[in-house]
Scaffold this active site. Structure first.
Site, PDB file in Angstrom:
ATOM      1  N   ARG A  97       2.863   4.950   3.985  1.00 57.77           N
ATOM      2  CA  ARG A  97       2.439   5.589   5.235  1.00 57.77           C
ATOM      3  C   ARG A  97       3.389   5.236   6.370  1.00 57.77           C
ATOM      4  O   ARG A  97       3.896   4.134   6.427  1.00 57.77           O
ATOM      5  CB  ARG A  97       1.024   5.124   5.589  1.00 57.77           C
ATOM      6  CG  ARG A  97      -0.049   6.069   5.098  1.00 57.77           C
ATOM      7  CD  ARG A  97      -1.418   5.483   5.206  1.00 57.77           C
ATOM      8  NE  ARG A  97      -1.712   4.901   6.529  1.00 57.77           N
ATOM      9  CZ  ARG A  97      -2.869   4.335   6.841  1.00 57.77           C
ATOM     10  NH1 ARG A  97      -3.837   4.272   5.941  1.00 57.77           N
ATOM     11  NH2 ARG A  97      -3.074   3.846   8.034  1.00 57.77           N
ATOM     12  N   ARG A 138       0.824  -1.214   0.000  1.00 57.70           N
ATOM     13  CA  ARG A 138       0.000   0.000   0.000  1.00 57.70           C
ATOM     14  C   ARG A 138       0.858   1.264   0.000  1.00 57.70           C
ATOM     15  O   ARG A 138       1.803   1.391   0.763  1.00 57.70           O
ATOM     16  CB  ARG A 138      -0.905  -0.002   1.235  1.00 57.70           C
ATOM     17  CG  ARG A 138      -1.733   1.268   1.369  1.00 57.70           C
ATOM     18  CD  ARG A 138      -2.910   1.067   2.257  1.00 57.70           C
ATOM     19  NE  ARG A 138      -2.581   1.173   3.669  1.00 57.70           N
ATOM     20  CZ  ARG A 138      -3.487   1.034   4.632  1.00 57.70           C
ATOM     21  NH1 ARG A 138      -4.746   0.757   4.325  1.00 57.70           N
ATOM     22  NH2 ARG A 138      -3.133   1.150   5.900  1.00 57.70           N
TER      23      ARG A 138
HETATM   24  P1  ADP Z   1      -5.814   1.633   9.222  1.00 53.93           P
HETATM   25  O1  ADP Z   1      -7.197   1.124   8.891  1.00 53.93           O
HETATM   26  O2  ADP Z   1      -4.781   1.133   8.286  1.00 53.93           O
HETATM   27  O3  ADP Z   1      -5.432   1.455  10.659  1.00 53.93           O
HETATM   28  P2  ADP Z   1      -6.816   4.386   9.385  1.00 53.93           P
HETATM   29  O4  ADP Z   1      -6.518   5.435   8.400  1.00 53.93           O
HETATM   30  O5  ADP Z   1      -8.227   3.938   9.532  1.00 53.93           O
HETATM   31  O6  ADP Z   1      -5.848   3.195   8.963  1.00 53.93           O
HETATM   32  O7  ADP Z   1      -6.319   4.805  10.828  1.00 53.93           O
HETATM   33  C1  ADP Z   1      -4.986   5.210  11.059  1.00 53.93           C
HETATM   34  C2  ADP Z   1      -4.733   5.418  12.543  1.00 53.93           C
HETATM   35  O8  ADP Z   1      -5.556   6.491  13.043  1.00 53.93           O
HETATM   36  C3  ADP Z   1      -5.078   4.244  13.454  1.00 53.93           C
HETATM   37  O9  ADP Z   1      -4.035   3.299  13.522  1.00 53.93           O
HETATM   38  C4  ADP Z   1      -5.288   4.959  14.800  1.00 53.93           C
HETATM   39  O10 ADP Z   1      -4.056   5.328  15.382  1.00 53.93           O
HETATM   40  C5  ADP Z   1      -5.978   6.239  14.373  1.00 53.93           C
HETATM   41  N1  ADP Z   1      -7.453   6.108  14.382  1.00 53.93           N
HETATM   42  C6  ADP Z   1      -8.288   6.236  13.296  1.00 53.93           C
HETATM   43  N2  ADP Z   1      -9.571   6.053  13.653  1.00 53.93           N
HETATM   44  C7  ADP Z   1      -9.564   5.786  14.978  1.00 53.93           C
HETATM   45  C8  ADP Z   1     -10.580   5.476  15.932  1.00 53.93           C
HETATM   46  N3  ADP Z   1     -11.874   5.402  15.598  1.00 53.93           N
HETATM   47  N4  ADP Z   1     -10.196   5.254  17.223  1.00 53.93           N
HETATM   48  C9  ADP Z   1      -8.913   5.309  17.593  1.00 53.93           C
HETATM   49  N5  ADP Z   1      -7.907   5.585  16.757  1.00 53.93           N
HETATM   50  C10 ADP Z   1      -8.207   5.825  15.452  1.00 53.93           C
END
Ligand code: ADP
Ligand code: ZN
Length: 220
Positions: free
Chosen positions: A162, A130
């Site tokens: 990322r 990715r």
């Molecule tokens: P991935 O699905 O690959 O983990 P995201 O873009 O959804 O990527 O999220 C990246 C990061 O943002 C997570 O690893 C976390 O640290 C934070 N994060 C995102 N959404 C939440 C949430 N609902 N609660 C807690 N942390 C979150």
């Protein structure tokens, strides 16, 4: 659209949530609300929220529920989401977040929760390939034969891996998904709003399945 669609997309990291949510949002004309994107944008802009969460994201940990809930509550209260609905991507991620969301959405409840299902063994490979635009977050897949320098098709900014897509952070996020987020499947199936969609196949094949699921919602 007859009435607004308020949709939650669940699914492991690497299941294709981000890509599919962008397409669904465009197709159905509802805002795509990605909490990961919101946090990464805050980090890029170096806001107080961004500064407070940067280390947490880089380590693949979860941001605390309280901050996440206030971010999401603010965002779904904006006009576009109040009028058209939304597709929530990356939230809720804990039972606590889901319970708070139940409260926040009492008046305009969530009408569909999609579990985009891809087994853990299969997402690891996708995640290591990715890549994402540094600026707009658009997703790409590295083939080993990529342009150098690699520029985003949408905005021209550099396409990079990322910071949290290292093997250690990926495996930690997948553990957290199983421990903290998978229990939401029971939470929502008890409310009869859960639909499971197979995330295997080409992006077009998966999109076709998702589109049908959401069209079914509109006919209800
Ligand atoms: P991935 O699905 O690959 O983990 P995201 O873009 O959804 O990527 O999220 C990246 C990061 O943002 C997570 O690893 C976390 O640290 C934070 N994060 C995102 N959404 C939440 C949430 N609902 N609660 C807690 N942390 C979150
Ligand atoms: Zn871009």
């Amino acid at each position: 659209m007859p009435h607004s669609a308020r949709i939650i997309m669940l699914g492991r990291q690497g299941a294709g949530k981000g890509t599919q949510c962008v397409r669904l949002a465009e197709h159905f004309g509802v805002p795509h609300i990605s909490t990961g994107e919101m946090l990464r944008a805050a980090i890029r802009k170096d806001t107080p929220v961004g500064r407070s969460v940067k280390k947490v994201l880089d380590a693949g940990e979860l941001v605390n529920d309280e901050l996440m809930i206030s971010l999401v509550q603010g965002r779904i209260g904006e006009d576009d989401a109040r009028i058209s609905g939304y597709i929530l991507d990356g939230f809720p991620r804990t039972v606590g977040q889901a319970q708070s969301l139940d409260h926040i959405t009492e008046v305009r409840p969530i009408n569909m929760v999609i579990d985009l299902d891809v087994k853990r063994e299969l997402v690891l490979e996708r995640l290591s390939a990715r890549r994402a635009c540094e600026q707009c977050g658009a997703n790409y897949v590295a083939t080993g034969n990529d342009p150098n320098p690699w520029k985003c098709e949408k905005c021209g900014s550099p396409v990079v891996q990322r910071a949290d897509d290292t093997p250690a952070a990926i495996s930690h996020r997948l553990d957290l998904y199983d421990a903290m987020t998978a229990p939401l499947i029971d939470h929502y199936s008890a409310k009869s709003v859960l639909v499971t969609v197979d995330g295997l196949g080409t992006p077009d094949e998966v999109f076709a399945r998702l589109r049908l699921a959401v069209e079914g919602l509109q006919e209800r």
